[in-house]
Every structure is written in structure tokens, then in C-alpha cells.
Design an enzyme around this catalytic site. Structure first.
Site, PDB file in Angstrom:
ATOM      1  N   ARG A  99       3.021   5.775  -6.134  1.00  8.54           N
ATOM      2  CA  ARG A  99       1.734   5.284  -6.962  1.00  8.54           C
ATOM      3  C   ARG A  99       0.844   5.379  -6.133  1.00  8.54           C
ATOM      4  NH1 ARG A  99       1.393  -0.500  -8.516  1.00  8.54           N
ATOM      5  NH2 ARG A  99       0.311  -0.259  -6.987  1.00  8.54           N
ATOM      6  N   HIS A 148      -2.495  -0.145  -9.529  1.00  2.00           N
ATOM      7  CA  HIS A 148      -1.309   0.117 -10.594  1.00  2.00           C
ATOM      8  C   HIS A 148      -2.164   0.661 -12.097  1.00  2.00           C
ATOM      9  CE1 HIS A 148       1.011  -1.346 -14.060  1.00  2.00           C
ATOM     10  NE2 HIS A 148       0.335  -2.605 -14.062  1.00  2.00           N
ATOM     11  N   TYR A 154      -1.335  -6.191  -0.623  1.00  2.00           N
ATOM     12  CA  TYR A 154      -0.887  -6.611  -1.320  1.00  2.00           C
ATOM     13  C   TYR A 154      -0.006  -5.293  -0.288  1.00  2.00           C
ATOM     14  CZ  TYR A 154      -0.693  -4.461  -5.954  1.00  2.00           C
ATOM     15  OH  TYR A 154      -0.388  -3.507  -7.027  1.00  2.00           O
TER      16      TYR A 154
END
Lengths: 337, 362
Positions: free
Chosen positions: B256, B260, B269
Site C-alpha cells: 500500500r 489507508h 506509523y
């Protein structure tokens, strides 16, 4: 007293209760964020940022970020609660109870009863609730009536940062499973909140405004909608008494009945669909126990019987607003029999 | 003791990150028209994705889940399907949806908060985007059950991410598909992150493909950045299913590259180096290189394709922005297929209350 947001008040309470009692753990998805990767590991704190900073203070043994399986972490929390821990579960959206319904409504709620009282289930399930930020039909529901249906669960719907802190403290210290529902649109609300911890008992309603013409019972953010409506109504000479029951289960029926005895009129505001909800429950209770007090039919202000629209323009129309509350109040006040 | 069951998991890649053949190239990779079609679609998908993020950033679209880096996996899956097969995606498989005939304007409408975007003019039997995690795996199994019971020569494909493999629904779907020999393919597009939770914190297994073992169906891992590998193995899996050999699981490993969703900030993160490393093996580079080496692609064609894609996307955006917002009746109109008359009064009340013009999405 320091000014705190609803979000901060909850975060503070979690910190205080975890410091106070080593049995308190947090479990859920994305509540730590980035654990397992170096760097600023605690920066996430869930999609709405409520648990931010907790992993760095309490570590991964007490802030458990789990794989995506609501049934897994909810069921694990039930098991842990029955074996000496006091889990605070972060369900994220209250709608996600649909994928762990058995664990919440058939297990947590019934274990104490079905095991003959030998095990209690001291867990708190935190979840956000309500519409207003365009999260569509599967992430915007207000499910307090669903939880209130189940004996064995206690259901809390706080209305402000001060209330949230006191009620969450009570919830975590309670020996039964408690559903703690945080209204999304209240997360940024600010209020004076004491630093020291305090409890607000369950089943004791809060009278936010006194008035002799109409009783308005509302939960969560709807209390503020009712308050806004009542300010405008006061200018028209109609005085509303606003009751926040704080917990929909147990329910403080006494305060509601006493108020209706004074005012003779009742409007209930509930951001749910119109059938089998908190409003119908209160309405039925007052019709049974307080029929003689009523000068006018009870009115309910709810959302329509539809899924919550994704479209922001329709979502606004879907939710009860001060205009709808005001219209209902004027209807009961003007009732001619 | 004796071993009574055992398993192994195979991995397949045909094109290296540099675009060089790393195994015997299957027949489909010699069909240059097919390859060019897939590459064009991957590029269009990326141009669309970039534009959608910009629309969200400028307040013209709701929260949006980017598909950056997933183009080979998504287009490869749909390119292997027949029109009357059924796709049950999760929520970022635009490459697959566009390949199936969903329009860009429909996708924008959906993320603009308008359920009409899921009412596809094209693939009428495909499932709409599914935001609850892994529930679509069961829908695909159910669709396959319907095809099987009606004796139809059709298959279903569900797509979920690595995160979805933790959900019970994912296992339950594979188990029923194994038990009933259903014509369904379960695709796991493993992009390594379930929002902020990395794959190594989601599972103790070495691969997600081996999750098939417990369901008694075959599982294979492929390079999800290699469109030839994805398309080849999905085609094989569909062929098996059509021959009555049942379900299988394919794990397509990708990354990815985006957040998100637009409501996320993954820089909080994830390590920058990890993302940078993933960028060097992303799917468009290698297929473009392969096509260039075949002598059927060059910079001029690339520039023309980008212009064409931008024009297509701009037209879709215009269409989206000029679509009037939904009327209040729409809340009621699509709630039941058979309207209960008892609700009519409430519907009329809502229409009277909310009859104001909501304007358009722009």
C-alpha cells in the site's frame, strides 16, 4: 478547572484508571498504531485519536492492538474479564457489534447469570455512535436501544466531557459489562473537567434545565439539540425541562415521571429510527406509569425509518435538529384535546 | 508417528521488478494487444486515483481509499474474468472495477456520498464496494453456490486485503467453498498493512496463501506487482473452477504505497525507507519496461496515454460534479424492494420536510 475536550476527558480517564488498577487493559484494533515499527509509535490512537499516547505510557502488554476480528478481541476480553482482568474494549464504531454480537449480547451479557453467579464479567466496551460525519449507513447508527434490550448489559451515553469522565470511571470500576457510547460529533466539545478522578452513578438522571411547561428527555448529543431548541422556545414563553438519563440501562424512571407530573407534557428526542428505540421505551413507560399526569399526547422526535444516508445533505435532514424539537414542543403545548 | 497430511506453498513471478522475464513467460504475455490493454488500464487507474485524492483534498469528495500500488493485482484479476462472472471487491479495487465496466464517474459518486454510484450501468451483477471487512467473501461463495445450483458456467471472485484474513468470515467462506466444491476464487491482495497494523502483527503464518490449507482448497502466492503472474494464476484458478474442481485462494503480494484512506496519515506509523523501497518495485515500472523491451512501447506513446487518461478522468469528474445531489425520497426508495405501504405517510412527511434543492456535488 482545566478545559478539556470530550476526547481528552476519555483519554485522561483511561490513563487514571490504568494507573489506579493494573487489572485494567485496553484491547482493540488500531488503538496503538504502528506498534512493531520504530519511531513515533503512539501517534495514531485509533481513527478518532482517543487512545493516543497510551501505548507509550503503558506498553504493549496493557494496550493490545489486535488483528481485525471483532469476535476475537471481544471474546478474548470476555474470557480475560472472567479471569481477573478488567478489559476496556475499543469496538471503534458501535455498528461493528454486528460482527461480535454473540460475544457481547449472548456471552458478556449472560455469563454471570448462566454460570449461577460464579463469574462476573467486569468489562467496558467503548464505541463511537451516531451520524453527522458522513460515514454512511454501516458506520453511523445509534445503537443504544439495541444494547439496552439485553439484560446483563449496562448502557451509558455521555453528553459532555465532564459527564464522560465520571461515567467512564464508574464503568471501568463496575463489575458488569458496560457499553459506553461516545457520540462522534461530541469528541471536540470542550468543558471544564477536574483533573482528579470522580464517579457519576449509573441510573441517576441529570436535569440540565428546569422548566414547567414541557419535559424533554434526550440522550447523547440530542441533549444539546434539545437545549438549543429550549433557548428559542423560552423566548416564546415556553419553558422546557431537559432530562439526560445518562444511562439507558438502568433507566432512572423516577426522575422522568416526577418531571412529567410537574409539566404534564413529554417530548423525547432520540437519534435513532422511530421503532423499538429509546424514545418508544420511555414513551411506553410514561404512558403506563404516568398517564394521569399527561395533558397532551407524548411526542417523539427521531430519525425516519431508513438507513442513514451517505450523502451529507440527506444526513443533515435525517438527524433530529432544534427545529424539529421545537415543532414537537409547540405541538404538545398547543394541544387542545 | 507418521505424517498424514502436509502442505507446501508455491510462489510465482514472471516479471522481475526490472521488467525482465524471471521465469518462462506464459502464453498470455505474448499477446501484445492484451498486454497493452492491461497497461493502459493500470495507467488510467493511477491517473484516476491521483485525481480522486486531489478532489478529496479540495473538499469535493468524501473520504477516499487510494489504490496506489495495487494496479497490477486489481487489473490482473478482472482481466482474467469473463463478463458474466461476478466480482465481490472490498473498497479500493478501482482497477478491477474499471476493467469490469464500472465508470469513473460512478466510483466518484460513491465516494462523494451518493449511493447511486453503486448502481452500475455496466456489470449489473457485480457486488458494490464492501467496507465491512471480509464479508464479501461469503457473498462470493453464495453467488458461486447459486451458479452451481443453476448449472451455470460462471464463477465468482472475492477480493480482500491482508487485514481481512483475520476475520472469521474469510475462513467461513473458504470452508464452505471447500466443502461444497464451489466455483469461486478468493483473492487476498496483501498490501502488508491493515490500517496501522503491519502484517507480522496480524498473523504468525509465513504466507497468507497457506490459510487455504485448513479449508482443503489450493493456495498459491504470486507477485502482486507482476500483472502477468496475477492474470495467469487467476485465469488458471477460474479454469479449474469451471471444470468443477472447486475453489482456490490466491495471495497477491503488493504494497500500500498510499495512506489507508485520505483520513489516515501513514507517515505516523510507517518508516519512510520501507515505503521508498516499495516504490522501486511498484507494478507500473516493470510492465512498462517489459513492453518497451518488446519494442511496442515508447515515451511518445506513454505521453499520449497520459494525456488521454487525464482527459478521460477530467470528463468523469465533470460528470460527477454536475450530478445533482440525491433527493430526500431516495432515502426511502431503495430501502425495500417491495415497499410497505405503512411507511408512505413517513415518506411524504420527509418529502415535505426536506424538499429543498440540495444542489450538485460540485
Amino acid at each position: 478547572m482545566p478545559l478539556k475536550t470530550f476526547r481528552q476527558a476519555i483519554n485522561d480517564t483511561l490513563v487514571q484508571e490504568m494507573q489506579r488498577d493494573v487489572r485494567v487493559i485496553l484491547i482493540g484494533e488500531d488503538i496503538a498504531g504502528g506498534t512493531g515499527c520504530e519511531g513515533d509509535g503512539d501517534a495514531w490512537g485509533g481513527p478518532l485519536g482517543v487512545t493516543k499516547g497510551l501505548i507509550s505510557e503503558f506498553g504493549p502488554d496493557r494496550v493490545l492492538d489486535t488483528p481485525i476480528s471483532e469476535a476475537a478481541f471481544m471474546g478474548a476480553a470476555v474470557g480475560a474479564a472472567m479471569n481477573g482482568l478488567r478489559p476496556v474494549v475499543d469496538l471503534m464504531f458501535n455498528d461493528f457489534v454486528s460482527v461480535c454480537f454473540d460475544q457481547v449480547c449472548n456471552q458478556a451479557a449472560k455469563c454471570h447469570y448462566m454460570y449461577g453467579g460464579q463469574n462476573s464479567v467486569p468489562m467496558t466496551i467503548r464505541a463511537n455512535t451516531g451520524a453527522g460525519i458522513s460515514t454512511a449507513a454501516q458506520h453511523s447508527q445509534s445503537l443504544h436501544p439495541v444494547f439496552s434490550f439485553f439484560p446483563g448489559l449496562k448502557v451509558v451515553v455521555p453528553t459532555s466531557p465532564y459527564e464522560a469522565k465520571g461515567l467512564l470511571t464508574t464503568a471501568i470500576r463496575d463489575d458488569d459489562p458496560v457499553i459506553f457510547l461516545e457520540t462522534k460529533l461530541l469528541y471536540d466539545m470542550e468543558e471544564d473537567v477536574p483533573d482528579e478522578s470522580y464517579e457519576i452513578p449509573f441510573g441517576e438522571a441529570n436535569i440540565l434545565r428546569e422548566g414547567g411547561d414541557v419535559t424533554i428527555v434526550a440522550v447523547g448529543r440530542m441533549v444539546h439539540v434539545a437545549t438549543e431548541a429550549s433557548a428559542a422556545l423560552a423566548r416564546k414563553g415556553i419553558e422546557c425541562e431537559i432530562i439526560d438519563p445518562r444511562t439507558t440501562s438502568p433507566l432512572d424512571t423516577e426522575t422522568i415521571l416526577e418531571s412529567v407530573e410537574e409539566t404534564g407534557r413529554l417530548v423525547i428526542v432520540d437519534e435513532t429510527t422511530p421503532r423499538c428505540n429509546f424514545a418508544t421505551d420511555v414513551s411506553a413507560m410514561v404512558a403506563q406509569e404516568g398517564f394521569a399526569f399527561l395533558k397532551a399526547p407524548i411526542r417523539m422526535v427521531t430519525a425516519p425509518h431508513t438507513p442513514i444516508p451517505f450523502a451529507p445533505n440527506l444526513e443533515q435532514l435525517y438527524m433530529p435538529d432544534p427545529a424539529k424539537v421545537s415543532a414537537a414542543v409547540q405541538q404538545v403545548v398547543g394541544y387542545q384535546g | 508417528m507418521e505424517t498424514i497430511a502436509d502442505f507446501e506453498v508455491q510462489y510465482s513471478q514472471f516479471l522481475s521488478p526490472e521488467g525482465k522475464p524471471s521465469a518462462d513467460i506464459p502464453a498470455l504475455a505474448t499477446d501484445t494487444e492484451k498486454l497493452l490493454d492491461m497497461y493502459r488500464l493500470m495507467t488510467e487507474t493511477r491517473v484516476f486515483d491521483t485525481k480522486a485524492i486531489n478532489l478529496q483534498r479540495t473538499g469535493k469528495l468524501g473520504t477516499y481509499a487510494s489504490c496506489l500500488g495495487h494496479e497490477a493485482a486489481h487489473v490482473g484479476i478482472a482481466a482474467a474474468m469473463r463478463p458474466d462472472d461476478v466480482l465481490a471487491p472490498s473498497y479500493r479495487e478501482y482497477g478491477a472495477m474499471l476493467c469490469r465496466g464500472v465508470t469513473m464517474a460512478e466510483i466518484l459518486l460513491y465516494w462523494g456520498g451518493d449511493e447511486r454510484g453503486s448502481d452500475y450501468a455496466g456489470p449489473r451483477n457485480d457486488f458494490p464496494l464492501c467496507v465491512p471487512i471480509a464479508t464479501q467473501c461469503l457473498h462470493a461463495a453464495g453467488a458461486a453456490m447459486a451458479f452451481q445450483l443453476r448449472g451455470e458456467d460462471r464463477c465468482a471472485i472475492s477480493i480482500n486485503g491482508d487485514g481481512g484474513t483475520s476475520e472469521g468470515a474469510f475462513y467461513e467462506a473458504m470452508n464452505v467453498a471447500g466443502a461444497r466444491n464451489l466455483p469461486v476464487v478468493f483473492m487476498v491482495v496483501n498490501n502488508k498493512w491493515a490500517i496501522s497494523v503491519p502484517i507480522e502483527m496480524q498473523t504468525a503464518t509465513k504466507t497468507l496463501a497457506q490459510k487455504a490449507v485448513a479449508a482443503g482448497i489450493p493456495g498459491i502466492q504470486v507477485d502482486g506487482n507482476d500483472i502477468i503472474a496475477v492474470r495467469h494464476w487467476v485465469e488458471r484458478a477460474l479454469q479449474r473452477a469451471r471444470n468443477g474442481e472447486g475453489a482456490c485462494l490466491i495471495e497477491a503480494v503488493t504494497y500500500r504505497l498510499s495512506d489507508h484512506t485520505t483520513a489516515d496519515d501513514s507517515s505516523r506509523y510507517r518508516k519512510k525507507e520501507e515505503v521508498e523501497a516499495a516504490r522501486t518495485v511498484e507494478p507500473l515500472i516493470r510492465i512498462r519496461q517489459y513492453l518497451t523491451d518488446l519494442g511496442i512501447w515508447d515515451e511518445q506513446k506513454e505521453a499520449a496515454l497520459l494525456d488521454e487518461a487525464a482527459a478521460k478522468v477530467d470528463a468523469a469528474v465533470e460528470q460527477y460534479l454536475h450530478t445533482p445531489k440525491p433527493d430526500i425520497e431516495s432515502m426511502f426508495d431503495h430501502m425495500y424492494a417491495q415497499w410497505p405501504e405503512q411507511l408512505e405517510e413517513q415518506r411524504q412527511h420527509a418529502i415535505r420536510y426536506g424538499s429543498t434543492d440540495g444542489g450538485s456535488h460540485g
